[in-house]
Design a protein around this motif. Structure first.
Motif, PDB file in Angstrom:
ATOM      1  N   LEU A  17      33.498   4.088 -22.906  1.00  0.00           N
ATOM      2  CA  LEU A  17      33.972   3.025 -22.016  1.00  0.00           C
ATOM      3  C   LEU A  17      34.385   1.787 -22.801  1.00  0.00           C
ATOM      4  CD1 LEU A  17      34.293   1.924 -19.106  1.00  0.00           C
ATOM      5  CD2 LEU A  17      31.900   1.182 -19.231  1.00  0.00           C
ATOM      6  N   THR A  18      33.617   1.448 -23.834  1.00  0.00           N
ATOM      7  CA  THR A  18      33.879   0.197 -24.559  1.00  0.00           C
ATOM      8  C   THR A  18      34.914   0.348 -25.672  1.00  0.00           C
ATOM      9  OG1 THR A  18      32.043   0.675 -26.067  1.00  0.00           O
ATOM     10  CG2 THR A  18      31.543  -0.646 -24.114  1.00  0.00           C
ATOM     11  N   SER A  19      35.329   1.557 -25.978  1.00  0.00           N
ATOM     12  CA  SER A  19      36.245   1.779 -27.106  1.00  0.00           C
ATOM     13  C   SER A  19      37.591   1.078 -26.908  1.00  0.00           C
ATOM     14  CB  SER A  19      36.449   3.281 -27.329  1.00  0.00           C
ATOM     15  OG  SER A  19      37.018   3.889 -26.172  1.00  0.00           O
ATOM     16  N   ASP A  20      38.043   0.951 -25.669  1.00  0.00           N
ATOM     17  CA  ASP A  20      39.331   0.314 -25.398  1.00  0.00           C
ATOM     18  C   ASP A  20      39.191  -1.118 -24.920  1.00  0.00           C
ATOM     19  OD1 ASP A  20      40.704   2.634 -26.073  1.00  0.00           O
ATOM     20  OD2 ASP A  20      40.583   3.444 -24.035  1.00  0.00           O
ATOM     21  N   MET A  21      37.959  -1.671 -24.927  1.00  0.00           N
ATOM     22  CA  MET A  21      37.738  -3.037 -24.449  1.00  0.00           C
ATOM     23  C   MET A  21      37.968  -4.038 -25.568  1.00  0.00           C
ATOM     24  SD  MET A  21      34.286  -2.935 -22.088  1.00  0.00           S
ATOM     25  CE  MET A  21      34.282  -2.189 -20.466  1.00  0.00           C
ATOM     26  N   ASP A  22      38.453  -5.228 -25.177  1.00  0.00           N
ATOM     27  CA  ASP A  22      38.536  -6.294 -26.173  1.00  0.00           C
ATOM     28  C   ASP A  22      37.164  -6.942 -26.294  1.00  0.00           C
ATOM     29  OD1 ASP A  22      38.155  -8.134 -24.059  1.00  0.00           O
ATOM     30  OD2 ASP A  22      40.319  -8.273 -23.714  1.00  0.00           O
ATOM     31  N   GLU A  23      37.037  -7.884 -27.229  1.00  0.00           N
ATOM     32  CA  GLU A  23      35.743  -8.487 -27.523  1.00  0.00           C
ATOM     33  C   GLU A  23      35.149  -9.194 -26.321  1.00  0.00           C
ATOM     34  OE1 GLU A  23      32.468  -9.009 -29.802  1.00  0.00           O
ATOM     35  OE2 GLU A  23      34.287  -7.864 -30.312  1.00  0.00           O
ATOM     36  N   GLY A  24      35.984  -9.853 -25.539  1.00  0.00           N
ATOM     37  CA  GLY A  24      35.502 -10.589 -24.361  1.00  0.00           C
ATOM     38  C   GLY A  24      34.905  -9.653 -23.322  1.00  0.00           C
ATOM     39  N   LYS A  25      35.565  -8.544 -23.055  1.00  0.00           N
ATOM     40  CA  LYS A  25      35.072  -7.573 -22.072  1.00  0.00           C
ATOM     41  C   LYS A  25      33.762  -6.929 -22.545  1.00  0.00           C
ATOM     42  CE  LYS A  25      38.336  -7.794 -18.934  1.00  0.00           C
ATOM     43  NZ  LYS A  25      38.039  -8.253 -17.557  1.00  0.00           N
ATOM     44  N   ARG A  26      33.686  -6.681 -23.858  1.00  0.00           N
ATOM     45  CA  ARG A  26      32.455  -6.084 -24.387  1.00  0.00           C
ATOM     46  C   ARG A  26      31.270  -7.026 -24.171  1.00  0.00           C
ATOM     47  NH1 ARG A  26      35.477  -4.633 -29.153  1.00  0.00           N
ATOM     48  NH2 ARG A  26      36.163  -2.463 -29.062  1.00  0.00           N
ATOM     49  N   ARG A  27      31.491  -8.344 -24.425  1.00  0.00           N
ATOM     50  CA  ARG A  27      30.408  -9.310 -24.228  1.00  0.00           C
ATOM     51  C   ARG A  27      29.982  -9.369 -22.761  1.00  0.00           C
ATOM     52  NH1 ARG A  27      33.247 -12.584 -28.039  1.00  0.00           N
ATOM     53  NH2 ARG A  27      34.167 -13.813 -26.340  1.00  0.00           N
ATOM     54  N   GLN A  28      30.978  -9.304 -21.843  1.00  0.00           N
ATOM     55  CA  GLN A  28      30.651  -9.292 -20.418  1.00  0.00           C
ATOM     56  C   GLN A  28      29.812  -8.054 -20.055  1.00  0.00           C
ATOM     57  OE1 GLN A  28      34.133  -9.702 -17.964  1.00  0.00           O
ATOM     58  NE2 GLN A  28      34.860 -11.528 -19.042  1.00  0.00           N
ATOM     59  N   LEU A  29      30.203  -6.907 -20.618  1.00  0.00           N
ATOM     60  CA  LEU A  29      29.452  -5.672 -20.337  1.00  0.00           C
ATOM     61  C   LEU A  29      28.035  -5.763 -20.909  1.00  0.00           C
ATOM     62  CD1 LEU A  29      29.372  -2.805 -19.202  1.00  0.00           C
ATOM     63  CD2 LEU A  29      30.251  -1.981 -21.399  1.00  0.00           C
ATOM     64  N   ASP A  30      27.893  -6.333 -22.108  1.00  0.00           N
ATOM     65  CA  ASP A  30      26.575  -6.485 -22.710  1.00  0.00           C
ATOM     66  C   ASP A  30      25.649  -7.319 -21.822  1.00  0.00           C
ATOM     67  OD1 ASP A  30      27.200  -4.975 -24.884  1.00  0.00           O
ATOM     68  OD2 ASP A  30      27.643  -6.666 -26.220  1.00  0.00           O
ATOM     69  N   VAL A  31      26.214  -8.406 -21.249  1.00  0.00           N
ATOM     70  CA  VAL A  31      25.416  -9.264 -20.368  1.00  0.00           C
ATOM     71  C   VAL A  31      24.961  -8.479 -19.142  1.00  0.00           C
ATOM     72  CG1 VAL A  31      25.467 -11.289 -18.861  1.00  0.00           C
ATOM     73  CG2 VAL A  31      26.489 -11.408 -21.151  1.00  0.00           C
ATOM     74  N   ILE A  32      25.858  -7.702 -18.563  1.00  0.00           N
ATOM     75  CA  ILE A  32      25.524  -6.911 -17.368  1.00  0.00           C
ATOM     76  C   ILE A  32      24.454  -5.864 -17.694  1.00  0.00           C
ATOM     77  CG2 ILE A  32      26.425  -5.236 -15.716  1.00  0.00           C
ATOM     78  CD1 ILE A  32      29.090  -6.759 -15.812  1.00  0.00           C
ATOM     79  N   LEU A  33      24.582  -5.200 -18.858  1.00  0.00           N
ATOM     80  CA  LEU A  33      23.594  -4.189 -19.245  1.00  0.00           C
ATOM     81  C   LEU A  33      22.239  -4.825 -19.492  1.00  0.00           C
ATOM     82  CD1 LEU A  33      25.676  -1.869 -21.631  1.00  0.00           C
ATOM     83  CD2 LEU A  33      25.123  -1.540 -19.207  1.00  0.00           C
ATOM     84  N   GLU A  34      22.229  -6.028 -20.090  1.00  0.00           N
ATOM     85  CA  GLU A  34      20.958  -6.723 -20.299  1.00  0.00           C
ATOM     86  C   GLU A  34      20.326  -7.115 -18.969  1.00  0.00           C
ATOM     87  OE1 GLU A  34      21.549  -9.992 -22.909  1.00  0.00           O
ATOM     88  OE2 GLU A  34      22.223  -8.735 -24.601  1.00  0.00           O
TER      89      GLU A  34
END
Length: 486
Positions: free
Chosen positions: A398-415
């Motif tokens: 899922l994260t392979s095609d995400m830019d850095e901003g989207k990855r950080r948003q996903l990290d926050v949601i997973l946390e």
């Protein structure tokens, strides 16, 4: 010092005091009736009928089709201490002290009548505690033919070639303080069916060439009970052990039940009955196939949620009675030190298999390395936490095609998800043995999830099915693949 020249005095126990004291040994209605069934099975009965009724003259009656007793044998059977517990017994004899028939029965009633038939000859004897009290002597009543014919189930005994009828009457302790005796009977015997079904489950089912024994309570057969759920194909086979001792062999057979997700409500009832899975883990000690004590680890390990799927069958012969400290009621036993030490060595092996089944129900043989969705992290002072595993193939895809901003948003949601996992609620549900759903419901949920992951991430279905949680359900793998092809 020799004992041949000692001065002695014979002191005969006072019958009234001794019988009244023995009535308080601690029998429950369930253990008392189970003791009577032991006698029936030892007499090679193939059918046992139990009836109780308090709507008229209250009674409990039990009739078996065993070999019966002649008058002399019946008189001896009515004697307190009719057998020396140290005497050699037949290998299939379920008796112990020669007290069960009398002590069990008189713990519940004041009048015990036994009628037995052998070779067409009928004999009857009766312990009436009022007669003992009035006479102050160990007097047994010989009932008349007219009295016998009025007993419940007596006509059924007349029609049989051989058998024995036991009748309880005059329930002084049960009626004391009772406003409604019929309701008191219902309460007193509410757990009887379940108790007998579990204690004699190996007798009421076919086992190793033994013919099943029919046991019916008020006309209804006992429900099927099997603490090891032999009929469930998800059970884990484990190697048994034989402990050799000069008194005989102790056979230890471990069983690890399937995870709760693979148990139907009927399976859970069959395995645990009213007590559930967590309360019935541990050793199941059988004496000549009769369950003596169950649901205990003998304080060798504490009961734990992770061990709730472990059942360890322990078969002992009746030559071990003294070593196992078997009590009069045959409802308590403790393993001797030599056996206890061996069981202690075996417990970690049994329990570890159960722990793995609870925490990780299963995976497909030969699959790739298991990568869980949730990762467990040890913290200081024995604390721990669970986080969503960011190394899971689905998250990586899922994260392979995400830019850095989207990855950080996903990290926050997973946390956020990780910090809010309801551990207390999950533990409570595990203890209650509730299932998350039937196989069809689980299949539908997994199939939809696999299809969505395949579309969203581009992962191959075979790769998806090798990841958590799909890998936990190897039996559904082929069905998910077939559904994907449609």
């Amino acid at each position: 010092m020799g004992r041949t020249n000692l001065e002695t005095l014979e002191i005969i126990p006072d019958p009234v005091s001794l019988i009244e004291s023995m009535r308080s040994v601690g029998y429950t209605a369930e253990s008392a009736i189970a003791d009577l069934i032991d006698n029936s099975i030892s007499a090679e009965a193939q059918s046992v009928e139990i009836e109780y009724d308090a709507t008229g003259d209250p009674y409990v009656a039990m009739l078996d089709d065993g070999r019966g007793m002649n008058p002399a044998e019946l008189t001896q059977a009515m004697r307190h201490g009719s057998r020396n517990p140290a005497d050699h017994r037949h290998a299939n004899d379920l008796g112990r002290f020669g007290l069960g028939l009398k002590t069990a029965s008189l713990s519940q009633c004041r009048v015990l009548t036994v009628v037995s038939k052998q070779a067409g000859v009928l004999a009857a004897r009766c312990w009436d505690l009022d007669v003992v009290q009035d006479s102050g002597r160990w007097l047994v009543v010989v009932p008349s033919h007219e009295v016998i014919q009025k007993l419940p189930m007596s006509k059924r005994l007349d029609a049989m070639d051989s058998g024995t009828l036991v009748v309880w009457q005059d329930f002084d302790r049960l009626s004391a303080g009772s406003i409604n005796l019929a309701r008191e009977f219902t309460t007193k015997f509410s757990g009887l069916r379940e108790h007998l079904a579990l204690v004699f489950h190996r007798f009421t089912s076919k086992e190793n060439g033994f013919a099943p024994v029919s046991i019916r309570l008020n006309g209804l057969a006992l429900p099927v009970r099997d603490p090891f759920i032999h009929s469930n194909s998800y059970r884990q086979p484990m190697e048994g052990q034989t402990i050799r001792h000069e008194r005989g062999l102790v056979r230890v057979t471990p069983h690890v039940l399937p995870p709760v997700s693979h148990l139907s409500p009927d399976d859970i009832e069959t395995a645990g009955g009213l007590e559930g899975l967590r309360g019935t883990q541990g050793f199941y000690v059988y004496r000549n196939r009769r369950l003596v004590i169950w649901g205990t680890w003998f304080r060798l390990v504490p009961k734990q949620e992770f061990f709730k799927l472990t059942r360890v069958q322990v078969d002992i012969p009746n030559t071990f009675d003294e070593l196992w400290s078997l009590d009069i009621k045959k409802s308590a036993a403790q393993p001797p030190e030599i056996i206890r030490n061996r069981l202690t060595e075996l417990i970690p092996h049994f329990a570890e298999a159960s722990k793995k089944t609870v925490t990780y129900p299963g995976r497909r043989t030969g699959s790739t390395a298991y990568i869980p969705v949730w990762a467990r992290y040890e913290q200081s002072h024995g604390r721990f936490r669970y986080d969503v595993n960011k190394d899971h193939p689905a998250i990586i895809a899922l994260t392979s095609d995400m830019d850095e901003g989207k990855r950080r948003q996903l990290d926050v949601i997973l946390e956020l998800i990780s910090s809010a996992i309801p551990l207390d609620g999950i533990y409570a549900d595990m203890c209650s043995d509730r299932r998350s759903g039937g196989d069809d419901q689980v299949f539908d949920s997994l199939a939809r999830m696999a299809s969505s992951l395949k579309e969203a991430t581009g992962m191959a279905l075979s790769v998806i099915l090798d990841t958590d949680p799909f890998i936990r359900y190897p039996g559904l793998r082929d069905r998910i693949i077939q559904r994907d092809k449609i």
